[in-house]
Design an enzyme around this catalytic site. Sequence first.
Site, PDB file in Angstrom:
ATOM      1  N   TRP A  76       0.824  -1.420  -0.115  1.00  0.00           N
ATOM      2  CA  TRP A  76       0.045   0.483  -0.172  1.00  0.00           C
ATOM      3  C   TRP A  76       0.564   1.087  -0.076  1.00  0.00           C
ATOM      4  O   TRP A  76       0.984   2.398  -0.519  1.00  0.00           O
ATOM      5  CB  TRP A  76      -1.020   0.351   1.133  1.00  0.00           C
ATOM      6  CG  TRP A  76      -1.919   1.094   1.199  1.00  0.00           C
ATOM      7  CD1 TRP A  76      -2.807   1.413   0.632  1.00  0.00           C
ATOM      8  CD2 TRP A  76      -1.546   2.370   2.039  1.00  0.00           C
ATOM      9  NE1 TRP A  76      -3.128   2.313   1.263  1.00  0.00           N
ATOM     10  CE2 TRP A  76      -2.610   3.521   2.166  1.00  0.00           C
ATOM     11  CE3 TRP A  76      -0.525   3.273   2.845  1.00  0.00           C
ATOM     12  CZ2 TRP A  76      -2.274   4.265   2.015  1.00  0.00           C
ATOM     13  CZ3 TRP A  76      -0.288   4.128   3.599  1.00  0.00           C
ATOM     14  CH2 TRP A  76      -1.656   5.109   4.061  1.00  0.00           C
ATOM     15  N   HIS A  77       1.853   0.662   0.967  1.00  0.00           N
ATOM     16  CA  HIS A  77       2.863   2.702   0.681  1.00  0.00           C
ATOM     17  C   HIS A  77       3.213   2.603  -0.496  1.00  0.00           C
ATOM     18  O   HIS A  77       3.866   4.031  -0.793  1.00  0.00           O
ATOM     19  CB  HIS A  77       4.117   2.663   1.852  1.00  0.00           C
ATOM     20  CG  HIS A  77       3.915   2.323   2.991  1.00  0.00           C
ATOM     21  ND1 HIS A  77       3.282   1.668   3.808  1.00  0.00           N
ATOM     22  CD2 HIS A  77       3.217   2.877   3.729  1.00  0.00           C
ATOM     23  CE1 HIS A  77       2.164   1.561   5.556  1.00  0.00           C
ATOM     24  NE2 HIS A  77       2.687   3.111   5.181  1.00  0.00           N
ATOM     25  N   GLY A  78       3.504   1.573  -1.052  1.00  0.00           N
ATOM     26  CA  GLY A  78       4.418   2.150  -2.814  1.00  0.00           C
ATOM     27  C   GLY A  78       4.296   0.940  -3.445  1.00  0.00           C
ATOM     28  O   GLY A  78       4.880  -0.073  -2.899  1.00  0.00           O
TER      29      GLY A  78
END
Lengths: 491, 259
Positions: free
Chosen positions: A341-343
Amino acid sequence: MIDWSETLNNALSLLAYDPKSPMLFSSGLFWAIFLVFMPIYASLKGSRPKMVLFMIFFSLYFYYKSSGFYLFLLVATSFIDWWIALKIAKSESLTVKKWLVALSVTLSLSVLAYFKYANFFLMNWDAIIGANFQPLDIILPIGISYYTFRSISYVVDVYRGKTAPVKYWLEYLFFLSFFPALVAGPIVRACDFMPQLRKEPKISANEVYGGLWLIIIGVIKKAIIADYICQYNNLVFDTPTGYNGFETLMGVLGYTAQIYCDFSGYSDMAIGLALIMGFKLLPNFDFPYRSTSLTEFWRRWHISLSTWLRDYLYIPLGGNRKGTLRTYLNNFLTMLLGGLWHGAAWKFVFWGAMHGAGLAVNKAFRPYTSRFDGKKWFTALSWLLTMITVAFLWIFFRADSWDASWAVVGNILTNFSIDYLPPFVKVRYMWVIMMIIIIVTHSLPRSFYDRLADKFIDSSWLLKLVIFIIVVQTVVTFAGEDVPPFIYFQF
Amino acid sequence: MKSYSRLWLLLAISFILFFVYSMCGPISVCGFEIRTNKLSQSIIAQVDTNLIKVRDDIPEKVVPKFPVPVDTAKKIILFVGDSMLDGLYPRLAAYAKENGHEMYAVIWYSSSTERWGKKHRLTEYINSLNPNYIFVCLGSNELIVKDIKEKRTKYVKSILAEIDTIPFVWIGPPNWKEDTGINEMLAENLPEGTFFVSNGMKFDRKKDGAHPTRESAAKWMDSVVRWMPEHCLHPIVLNKPEADKARAKRVFVHQPGEE
């Protein structure tokens, strides 16, 4: 002599869409716009429909400033999910409800996947099959991860019966586009937010000055501390081999502090702004570096995300209800996806997976270590192990590449000497002072901050003005020439 | 509503205060300079800020009469200066890497000839790194210093004394407004063929209106390198690199208030 025509052009260009220049809460531009926003909002807050319309208009402009016409994507998402949620609530058939939830979640995740992960998958597929794909020309709309998660949680909550469907689309658009939480969270839940909208906002001195206090704290964390220490941290991570092991370790510890101050500072500002408008958002951080285990860390770090992952991923996967091994696996998978989700990069996957593995190890050892609970040496050792793990994994989160991460680690392990401490303190004394401030302020009890906030709220208007001016001037004094954006904008 | 009005008043008064202060020059209190913000600079445009005319009062001596042979030896390059180095040094590092030189950068944010001249930081770096070529980029924070010749000449001379016999190039400030004499003062004090006059060049600037963008700063550095073979007192080998930028062997950073 002032060129008025050019001045007008400059002012208009500052207000126009600029993907490289999102509107930061700590910027002069936002400050100026908020000065216009405030009296209008205050005059409309007694009339809910007008206030809702005005807030939507302002929030969409706020979003347009950084994301241009992707604001229509936000509007479309809000309409589709609002409509599906209404259908779910009206439907008598459980099967239909399930299909509608699946449709909404699939649509939301597909849009997110396209904008955020299409190139990631394309390039990995390219590497596997040896083709010659070119990356797609996709611009990631800012905040898409946040509002997608908020929208998913709303639809799922309506399905679960935890929240009533929102009757009017504009009210749902208000919730989804609420500008303080729009681009970098917190990931507000409709069940916490919508009841506040249905009541007339209660805005007393406590809310107004309590909000201002949070904004000041956020500005200090983000615009003074994080932006200052990041200058050194960036140098280390840009050229790890150019520094000795001690300096590199300081860079890693610096980044550990920076990401906390950056993100929690942003959250404080967002929560403070919302409070000034009469909306209470739940805290997003709770002194995470006091944690004595990874489990506790994730209860204190980015709380709105970790609780979202718990409620909408970990528990649906089975949580801890399907045996020990499955619990560990669920933890691992949840954190792995949380990392993604962070990248869209393997480093985030690795970071998430390692946290997931750490949580599983933590849970596995818990039965054997619980007898030491309360013992000071055990608490200290647990804290140290947790901090080492968290800081170590931040290396992979921050470094530009896998090789750069290991260069940082290798440098610390093979080129470390404590002899560099005195010259380091001498040359980078301001960085050291900042770090000491972070450590000390992070160690103070919450009651201290509550008392400080009460004192600020009760203080005279003149003192508040002086404090505000001092804080802003300190920001100016310490500001680098390029103000770094919030780290969590990119997610 | 009363709390709202008072908060609005607080925000408005402080905004006006900072806006007005940003239009004035920085004020010194007990020897400490209170930095100004960029609030007004990003909005209010001064006439001719976008098209700075080339000054015609720079003495001719900054341009040598004939080219000097290129020094083909590998160099240890020390690049020192203010925040302009942020944009310049990665490009010079690419040149250094391409041509086998070793390069160090020292960025002292918000620094001036006065700071460098007073603190003798350059001597420390010369002693520790033993450079045999120096690039300096200073003057951007002194564009509007009044009576600059009286106030700053001694510091430029002090820096030159620290550089001593090491060959060097001084990259002048990229004016975004008319200066009060920094370029003229540098031209008068720097030896022939050591001063690259940046005033008059056109730059794409960052939002602060002062610093060239990364791309523009790289072109600026390219211009310095192109200028060197024909006009520099001590040209070195700086063939154009394939890479746009590179990392310096080491970058030292000093904050504005550092002593």
